[in-house]
Motif scaffolding. Structure first.
Motif, mmCIF file in Angstrom:
data_model
loop_
_atom_site.group_PDB
_atom_site.id
_atom_site.type_symbol
_atom_site.label_atom_id
_atom_site.label_comp_id
_atom_site.label_asym_id
_atom_site.label_seq_id
_atom_site.Cartn_x
_atom_site.Cartn_y
_atom_site.Cartn_z
ATOM 1 N N ILE A 64 0.836 -1.202 0.000
ATOM 2 C CA ILE A 64 0.000 0.000 0.000
ATOM 3 C C ILE A 64 0.870 1.250 0.000
ATOM 4 O O ILE A 64 0.564 2.243 -0.662
ATOM 5 C CB ILE A 64 -0.939 -0.002 1.231
ATOM 6 N N GLY A 65 1.994 1.181 0.736
ATOM 7 C CA GLY A 65 2.927 2.307 0.787
ATOM 8 C C GLY A 65 3.568 2.615 -0.554
ATOM 9 O O GLY A 65 3.987 3.744 -0.805
ATOM 10 N N ILE A 66 3.658 1.613 -1.416
ATOM 11 C CA ILE A 66 4.160 1.842 -2.773
ATOM 12 C C ILE A 66 3.085 2.492 -3.636
ATOM 13 O O ILE A 66 3.354 3.400 -4.421
ATOM 14 C CB ILE A 66 4.622 0.511 -3.407
ATOM 15 N N GLY A 67 1.840 2.049 -3.476
ATOM 16 C CA GLY A 67 0.769 2.508 -4.355
ATOM 17 C C GLY A 67 0.207 3.874 -4.026
ATOM 18 O O GLY A 67 -0.043 4.681 -4.932
ATOM 19 N N LEU A 68 0.007 4.181 -2.737
ATOM 20 C CA LEU A 68 -0.655 5.439 -2.378
ATOM 21 C C LEU A 68 0.087 6.687 -2.853
ATOM 22 O O LEU A 68 -0.555 7.632 -3.327
ATOM 23 C CB LEU A 68 -0.874 5.502 -0.868
ATOM 24 N N PRO A 69 1.421 6.757 -2.734
ATOM 25 C CA PRO A 69 2.098 7.959 -3.257
ATOM 26 C C PRO A 69 1.897 8.151 -4.760
ATOM 27 O O PRO A 69 1.865 9.291 -5.237
ATOM 28 C CB PRO A 69 3.574 7.708 -2.920
ATOM 29 N N LEU A 70 1.769 7.049 -5.504
ATOM 30 C CA LEU A 70 1.528 7.145 -6.937
ATOM 31 C C LEU A 70 0.157 7.744 -7.233
ATOM 32 O O LEU A 70 -0.098 8.233 -8.334
ATOM 33 C CB LEU A 70 1.635 5.762 -7.586
#
Length: 528
Positions: A389-395
């Motif tokens: 989730i930490g990879i996806g949310l900033p995107l």
């Protein structure tokens, strides 16, 4: 135009909130205050049982500590744009920051539930004005080409703070007391107040706008504010209290639903006819900003719902303490911080629509991965889910913020900031409400299906009962062994019901995240 302005590609540095100072310093300063404000949306979640015990109230009453903050926060967000323009952005920001710090300290010294709720409402009112003004300060301090990187620093505060909240709140509650969940804001708030007062400048354009509004006698749309506040406030109450009060079987929920619908129906024609509306609905109706608004709703739903339900699951069914339940979210926060910097650089090269679609897909896959949970799931199973989730949310977060400002006039940046943050808060409430309802309804469904097989005529049940009875007889003697075996089977049914229900919750959140993909792809191309 000055040489500095020409070097910035048409960006006039004299209109910057940074003045002659480094704008990156301003980005860090406003992010400190933002981090503190957003942190308080989740820091009290894991401390509610401590609060209910100390103040001698039920867990249901203690939950208003969270609800009251969100309601007040959402209401003030809509008025922050006008107040900042009319009375000065820096002055309003410092007022909010000072009130937030004072009310945080007051929360730490609250003597009963009523006083705590009063101070939380004040804290929410103050916090509601800080986040959108922070975004506006950033938007005016950086040229368009560098806004993506600036929003990366701001995004760290907004996305990481809800993750740090349960960890910090759990540790403080376990090792000190719940009071420190609020008292910790005191020194941080004073430090941020001093930095903002010294470093942030009022842009010339903002000063000219304030003088123009005074000359023209432009006043606040009080009726519009009351309608918007009534709509958002009653919606928050319905979403937050609906499951607890059995939805429309409750006269309380029915009353607030009627108020919510009436306020919404009156708000639309009133705001559409105003020259200076409290809520610019025309902006929300556009393809670009409207899509960004909906994507932020979904993003808020995923961020807040997972932050609330994962610690709850870990404490209730995996035996984690409040501290360790919060720590399971920490690796995701670290990854998010790194990804914010990476995405800040990518946002200047790749179209926001593609970054958002990629991020939403990654988050949807992370939710799908959580549907694999089982009784043997470990700490790192949940930690890795937060990393994904930490990879996806900033995107999603940085590009959606950048895309939402595309085509927005400078005098509308405060309005855009307020609306995007309203979407995040309301989306969080909607996400939590959906998750709570899915959990409750699917618990009933799975429990009814499982108990259908627990009947004396079922050979599998009889074998399990005999084996459990034999085990308890060996371990503790014949007396009561059969009763303990029946209780054990009932406990296992309850646990299996919970696991399947949480799996359904994560599946529903996966669908919410997946819905953001087509919304992202209809965004228009942004000129870098």
């Amino acid at each position: 135009m000055s040489a500095a302005a020409e070097d910035a590609g048409g960006f006039d540095a004299s209109q910057s909130a940074a003045g002659g100072r480094n704008p990156w310093l301003i980005a860090v300063v406003v992010s400190i205050a933002t981090f503190m404000e957003v942190l308080d949306t989740t820091i009290a979640n894991v401390a509610l049982r401590y609060i209910s015990g100390t103040l001698a109230v039920s867990a249901d009453e203690a939950s208003w500590v969270v609800t009251s903050y969100l309601v007040a926060n959402a209401i003030v967000l809509t008025a922050s744009s006008f107040i900042a323009k009319r009375y000065g952005r820096k002055r309003f920001y410092l007022t909010c920051l000072g009130l937030f710090t004072a009310s945080s300290i007051a929360c730490g010294f609250a003597w009963n539930l009523e006083s705590l709720l009063l101070f939380r409402v004040l804290q929410g009112f103050a916090g509601g004005g800080m986040v959108p003004i922070s975004q506006s300060i950033l938007a005016d301090s950086f040229p368009p080409a560098k806004r993506g990187q600036a929003f990366a620093i701001f995004g760290i505060a907004v996305v990481v703070a809800p993750v740090v909240g349960p960890t910090l709140g759990g540790w403080l509650s376990d090792n000190l007391s719940w009071h420190w969940c609020f008292l910790i804001n005191g020194p941080v708030g004073l430090f941020a107040f001093a930095l903002v007062g010294f470093l942030v400048q009022e842009p010339k354009s903002a000063i000219e706008e304030r003088r123009r509004m005074k000359r023209q006698g432009i006043r606040m749309d009080v009726v519009g504010f009351l309608l918007v506040a009534t709509f958002l406030g009653s919606l928050e109450v319905v979403l937050d209290r609906g499951q607890t009060d059995d939805w429309f079987a409750s006269g309380f929920i029915i009353t607030f639903t009627i108020i919510c619908i009436a306020a919404f129906c009156l708000m639309i024609p009133w705001e559409m006819r105003r020259e200076n509306p409290m809520l610019d609905l025309r902006m929300v109706a556009t393809r670009q900003f409207g899509s960004c608004f909906l994507v932020m709703l979904a993003t808020g739903a995923i961020l807040i719902a997972t932050t609330q339900f994962l610690p709850e699951l870990l404490q209730a069914y995996y035996g984690f303490t409040a501290t360790w339940a919060g720590l399971a979210l920490s690796p995701g926060g670290m990854v998010t911080m790194v990804m914010m910097i990476v995405v800040g650089r990518l946002s200047g090269r790749i179209q926001p629509k593609y970054l958002i679609a990629t991020g939403a897909t990654i988050v949807a896959l992370a939710m799908w991965d959580l549907t694999r949970l089982n009784p043997d799931s470990t700490f790192w199973f949940f930690a890795w889910s937060r990393i994904y989730i930490g990879i996806g949310l900033p995107l999603i977060f940085i590009p959606i913020t950048t895309a939402s400002y595309d085509g927005i006039p400078r005098d509308k940046t405060d309005q855009a900031s307020a609306l995007i943050n309203v979407a995040r808060n309301v989306g969080g409430s909607i996400g939590v409400s959906i998750a709570q309802n899915v959990l409750a309804m699917r618990e009933q469904f799975h429990h009814s299906r499982l108990v259908e097989t627990i009947v004396p005529s079922n050979p599998a049940y009889q074998r399990t009962l005999e084996q459990a009875t034999t085990y308890f007889s060996t371990a503790g003697g014949q007396a009561g062994a059969r009763e303990r075996a029946i209780a054990y089977i009932g406990q296992q049914v309850q646990m299996q019901t919970a696991y399947w229900s949480y799996i359904d919750v994560f599946f529903a959140l996966m669908l919410i995240s997946a819905s953001a993909v087509p919304l992202a792809l209809i965004l228009r191309r942004v000129k870098h």
